[in-house]
Design a protein around this motif. Structure first.
Motif, PDB file in Angstrom:
ATOM      1  N   UNK A 173     -25.223  22.829 -24.411  1.00 11.60           N
ATOM      2  CA  UNK A 173     -23.725  23.707 -25.504  1.00 11.60           C
ATOM      3  C   UNK A 173     -24.680  24.157 -26.284  1.00 11.60           C
ATOM      4  N   UNK A 174     -23.254  25.093 -26.493  1.00  7.60           N
ATOM      5  CA  UNK A 174     -23.572  25.993 -26.794  1.00  7.60           C
ATOM      6  C   UNK A 174     -22.496  26.302 -28.207  1.00  7.60           C
ATOM      7  N   UNK A 175     -23.264  27.083 -29.595  1.00  8.45           N
ATOM      8  CA  UNK A 175     -22.172  26.844 -30.510  1.00  8.45           C
ATOM      9  C   UNK A 175     -21.513  28.549 -30.613  1.00  8.45           C
ATOM     10  N   UNK A 176     -20.500  29.169 -31.280  1.00  4.65           N
ATOM     11  CA  UNK A 176     -20.834  30.838 -31.321  1.00  4.65           C
ATOM     12  C   UNK A 176     -19.401  30.392 -33.375  1.00  4.65           C
ATOM     13  N   UNK A 177     -20.631  31.371 -33.601  1.00  6.73           N
ATOM     14  CA  UNK A 177     -19.016  31.587 -35.544  1.00  6.73           C
ATOM     15  C   UNK A 177     -18.521  32.493 -34.987  1.00  6.73           C
ATOM     16  N   UNK A 178     -16.784  31.915 -34.516  1.00  3.55           N
ATOM     17  CA  UNK A 178     -15.357  33.044 -34.301  1.00  3.55           C
ATOM     18  C   UNK A 178     -15.080  34.324 -35.966  1.00  3.55           C
ATOM     19  N   UNK A 230     -15.828  14.456 -24.877  1.00  2.00           N
ATOM     20  CA  UNK A 230     -16.863  14.793 -26.020  1.00  2.00           C
ATOM     21  C   UNK A 230     -17.004  13.827 -27.889  1.00  2.00           C
ATOM     22  N   UNK A 231     -17.775  13.313 -28.545  1.00  2.00           N
ATOM     23  CA  UNK A 231     -17.724  13.106 -29.466  1.00  2.00           C
ATOM     24  C   UNK A 231     -17.986  13.526 -30.694  1.00  2.00           C
ATOM     25  N   UNK A 232     -17.457  14.550 -31.623  1.00  2.00           N
ATOM     26  CA  UNK A 232     -17.877  15.624 -32.675  1.00  2.00           C
ATOM     27  C   UNK A 232     -17.747  15.549 -33.912  1.00  2.00           C
ATOM     28  N   UNK A 233     -18.574  16.006 -34.788  1.00  4.15           N
ATOM     29  CA  UNK A 233     -18.002  16.390 -36.206  1.00  4.15           C
ATOM     30  C   UNK A 233     -18.806  15.135 -37.038  1.00  4.15           C
ATOM     31  N   UNK A 234     -18.447  14.693 -38.456  1.00  4.87           N
ATOM     32  CA  UNK A 234     -18.229  13.472 -38.908  1.00  4.87           C
ATOM     33  C   UNK A 234     -19.581  13.247 -39.954  1.00  4.87           C
ATOM     34  N   UNK A 235     -19.526  12.006 -40.402  1.00  6.52           N
ATOM     35  CA  UNK A 235     -20.921  11.923 -41.266  1.00  6.52           C
ATOM     36  C   UNK A 235     -21.291  10.865 -40.908  1.00  6.52           C
ATOM     37  N   UNK A 282      -9.844  20.589 -31.392  1.00  7.96           N
ATOM     38  CA  UNK A 282      -9.046  20.949 -30.226  1.00  7.96           C
ATOM     39  C   UNK A 282      -9.201  21.467 -28.758  1.00  7.96           C
ATOM     40  N   UNK A 283      -9.720  21.496 -27.543  1.00  7.76           N
ATOM     41  CA  UNK A 283      -9.599  21.436 -26.336  1.00  7.76           C
ATOM     42  C   UNK A 283      -8.686  22.432 -25.685  1.00  7.76           C
ATOM     43  N   UNK A 284     -10.273  23.845 -25.318  1.00 12.31           N
ATOM     44  CA  UNK A 284      -8.585  24.765 -25.821  1.00 12.31           C
ATOM     45  C   UNK A 284      -8.659  25.046 -24.215  1.00 12.31           C
ATOM     46  N   UNK A 285      -7.835  25.925 -23.375  1.00  9.63           N
ATOM     47  CA  UNK A 285      -7.764  26.571 -21.627  1.00  9.63           C
ATOM     48  C   UNK A 285      -9.290  26.765 -21.047  1.00  9.63           C
ATOM     49  N   UNK A 286      -9.903  27.629 -21.559  1.00 10.55           N
ATOM     50  CA  UNK A 286     -11.413  28.245 -21.204  1.00 10.55           C
ATOM     51  C   UNK A 286     -12.210  26.740 -21.064  1.00 10.55           C
ATOM     52  N   UNK A 287     -12.268  25.916 -21.834  1.00  7.91           N
ATOM     53  CA  UNK A 287     -12.889  24.477 -21.221  1.00  7.91           C
ATOM     54  C   UNK A 287     -13.718  24.382 -23.154  1.00  7.91           C
ATOM     55  N   UNK A 315     -17.690  25.769 -29.877  1.00 11.57           N
ATOM     56  CA  UNK A 315     -18.346  24.740 -28.748  1.00 11.57           C
ATOM     57  C   UNK A 315     -18.778  24.733 -27.575  1.00 11.57           C
ATOM     58  N   UNK A 316     -18.762  25.347 -26.990  1.00  8.83           N
ATOM     59  CA  UNK A 316     -19.170  25.304 -25.416  1.00  8.83           C
ATOM     60  C   UNK A 316     -19.751  24.149 -25.085  1.00  8.83           C
ATOM     61  N   UNK A 317     -18.971  23.326 -23.800  1.00  7.44           N
ATOM     62  CA  UNK A 317     -20.039  22.408 -23.867  1.00  7.44           C
ATOM     63  C   UNK A 317     -20.499  22.274 -22.634  1.00  7.44           C
ATOM     64  N   UNK A 318     -21.738  21.557 -22.017  1.00  2.00           N
ATOM     65  CA  UNK A 318     -23.101  21.742 -20.934  1.00  2.00           C
ATOM     66  C   UNK A 318     -21.865  21.923 -19.874  1.00  2.00           C
ATOM     67  N   UNK A 319     -20.826  22.102 -19.128  1.00  3.18           N
ATOM     68  CA  UNK A 319     -20.450  22.775 -17.530  1.00  3.18           C
ATOM     69  C   UNK A 319     -20.138  24.004 -17.852  1.00  3.18           C
ATOM     70  N   UNK A 320     -20.071  25.084 -19.038  1.00  3.74           N
ATOM     71  CA  UNK A 320     -19.832  25.610 -19.139  1.00  3.74           C
ATOM     72  C   UNK A 320     -21.703  27.019 -19.371  1.00  3.74           C
ATOM     73  N   UNK A 321     -22.738  26.203 -19.496  1.00  2.00           N
ATOM     74  CA  UNK A 321     -23.837  27.160 -18.754  1.00  2.00           C
ATOM     75  C   UNK A 321     -23.446  28.100 -18.419  1.00  2.00           C
ATOM     76  N   UNK A 322     -24.635  28.882 -18.071  1.00  2.00           N
ATOM     77  CA  UNK A 322     -24.456  30.705 -17.227  1.00  2.00           C
ATOM     78  C   UNK A 322     -25.190  30.137 -15.828  1.00  2.00           C
TER      79      UNK A 322
END
Length: 561
Positions: free
Chosen positions: A39-44, A358-363, A411-416, A445-452
């Motif tokens: 997966x990939x992270x992008x700072x918006x 997906x389980x994301x964030x936390x401590x 939250x999940x958004x429409x583009x995945x 965060x782009x999950x693995x299914x969005x890999x190019x």
């Protein structure tokens, strides 16, 4: 439309043989992600001016975000001449900064909104028409209902209904119901539930209804039953989880129909020992109108008993490392326990269009609350719901550079992709001399299914028929690399209201595909029946995805009615 259909039919008859592709029994297509990318992270935005404690995706591809009003001034100004005047505010009586905004996914831009009363630790749901109903909070906001209706002209803003709620709703949970109402359950030291809208047809109806389960599950010292997990089941009843216990609840008759076994272990799962929960996908494949789909709930993370008060002495107890799955529709359901790759508290659990989680964030240590957690967990975990081998079910993904602790949301958004924001582990927007400063950034965060490398396998939706209960409809899509053995599925995803590690109203329905036609070299049409009832999919807006080989399309908004 008729002319277009004629030429399509003429082309099919005269140029191409009409191919009807056989469909074997399947529910989710097998994934091509044999080796899981990270997966990939992008700072918006390095700053959106406020901390995204609460998020709600709307059907116009915008996301409402807000924090609380008693935090002092935010870093986002209201338009010139607008200020909030609140004699009850504990920080500022006059505040010309915004504590809510609306984010445009397409343009990656945002504008401030005006919220008047305190939204700290509140809850929300979408009505069938797409209006956000946001309930409760703190101080002067504890009995307020706020509504936000999506618009296209950037003129819409919050409307507030003071004293609408019958009691204080602080740390309560919401769930949209089959009849379009919202049930609001619990709150701090509140052991009842009520509905929005009220029953105006029957003035003798109680303002709220007592629920002994909420009082029974309250830990006197740490509560541990705030933000109870609510899931609407296919039979129309509610699954309610608080602390370590859960029930099947008939909200119409105000009665407990069944108490499920306690989740094994001593870890607590609700605020402040904040775990998370999802209702796993509901599968309609092969079901007729009298056959309800199986329903299975998953609960992950949390903290041991006593962890909250241990932080008073700078002792940060290790968080829970377990997940429990409970098939609540079984006659004698039993928890199945799995072990996470790392301990987690305050993580968000989000369903993906593929049916995975997906389980994301936390401590890794501590609990929810001010300065109550250390050791941020920066790596999301992908949980493969349908993977039969437990050793391959949990996959660690690439880390974010930004800690997301107390009061973060996703939250999940429409583009995945997944939007991730917030984190306020201390008071009053303090950015100095603290271990984890208040976080105003927004990431995707782009999950693995969005890999190019999977772009050729990604369906692209061309058109969708209207979606109605029990009625056939079709989806036309383009796919450049189709192999029949990979199969196609169509899923409906309800947008969630996310706060405090719980995505309220989150829901994924896997539809019953009955036929697949090839229209041209790369164009296909899949037909399926709509959800069987509003208990399967409450009325309202959903993201519809076509999933091929574990790769989802961009989601298209449909209204189920």
């Amino acid at each position: 439309m008729a002319t277009k259909n004629f030429f399509v039919l003429f082309y099919l008859i005269s140029v191409l043989p009409l191919l009807s592709i056989s469909l074997e029994e399947y529910e989710i297509p097998p994934s091509v992600l044999e080796s899981i990318p990270g997966g990939d992270w992008v700072l918006l935005h390095s700053s959106i001016g406020l901390s995204a404690m609460h998020m709600q995706l709307l059907h116009n591809d915008k996301v409402v975000m807000f924090d609380r009003t008693d935090f002092g001034p935010s870093n986002l100004s209201l338009p010139t001449g607008r200020c909030r005047f609140d004699p009850n505010d504990v920080a500022l009586k006059t505040d010309c900064t915004a504590h809510s905004l609306i984010y445009d996914i397409v343009s990656n831009s945002f504008r401030p909104l005006m919220v008047q009363t305190d939204t700290w630790c509140s809850s929300g749901s979408l009505l069938p028409d797409g209006t956000l109903v946001q309930t409760g909070g703190y101080n002067d906001g504890e009995r307020v209902v706020r509504t936000f209706s999506p618009c296209s002209d950037d003129q819409c803003d919050w409307t507030e209904l003071p004293e609408y709620l019958s009691v204080r709703r602080w740390y309560s949970s919401n769930q949209i119901l089959p009849d379009g109402r919202v049930i609001i359950v619990g709150g701090r030291r509140v052991f009842n539930y009520e509905f929005y809208p009220r029953n105006s047809m029957n003035e003798s109806s109680p303002a709220n209804y007592y629920m002994s389960f909420l009082k029974e599950t309250r830990d006197v010292y740490e509560e541990n039953n705030l933000y109870p997990f609510l899931h609407l089941l296919p039979d129309g009843n509610l699954f309610i989880f608080a602390n370590t216990r859960s029930i099947l609840f008939d909200y119409v008759g105000n009665r407990v129909l069944k108490e499920f076994p306690e989740i094994p272990g001593s870890d607590k799962r609700n605020y402040p020992s904040t775990g998370s929960s999802v209702l796993l996908p509901l599968h309609l494949s092969g079901k007729n109108e009298t056959q309800l789909p199986e329903a299975e709930v998953m609960v992950c993370g949390g903290a041991p008993s006593g962890a909250f008060h241990s932080t008073d002495h700078s002792i940060y107890v290790g968080a829970s490392k377990t997940c429990g799955r409970l098939r609540v529709t079984d006659p004698e359901p039993k928890w199945v326990i799995e072990t996470l790759p790392m301990a987690r508290v305050m993580s968000d659990m989000l369903l993906l269009p593929t049916g995975d989680v997906v389980i994301i964030s936390g401590a890794a240590n501590g609990t929810a609350g001010w300065e109550n957690a250390v050791n941020p967990v920066l790596n999301p975990v992908l949980y493969l719901t349908y993977e039969p081998d437990p050793a391959r079910r949990l996959n660690v993904l690439n880390a974010s550079p930004i800690p997301r602790l107390y009061h973060s949301a996703a939250v999940l958004i429409p583009d995945g992709r997944i939007l991730v924001g917030g984190s306020n582990p201390h008071r009053l927007y303090n950015f100095k001399n603290v271990l984890y400063p208040t976080e105003l950034s927004l990431e995707a965060f782009s999950p693995p299914y969005l890999a190019p490398q999977y772009s050729e396998l990604r369906p692209s939706i061309v058109s969708v028929d209207p979606v109605s209960y029990r009625q056939m409809f079709s989806v036309t899509y383009v796919l450049s690399a189709y192999r029949a053995e990979q199969g196609i599925s169509v899923t409906l995803m309800a947008p969630s209201f996310s706060t405090h590690s719980f995505a309220m109203n989150q829901r994924l329905v896997v539809l019953n595909v009955v036929s697949l036609l090839q229209l041209s070299s790369f164009e296909y049409q899949v037909s399926m029946s709509g959800p069987m009832s509003p208990a399967i999919a409450p009325p309202g807006y959903y993201m519809l995805f076509v999933v091929y080989a574990g790769i989802p399309s961009h989601g298209v908004w449909v209204k189920v009615e």
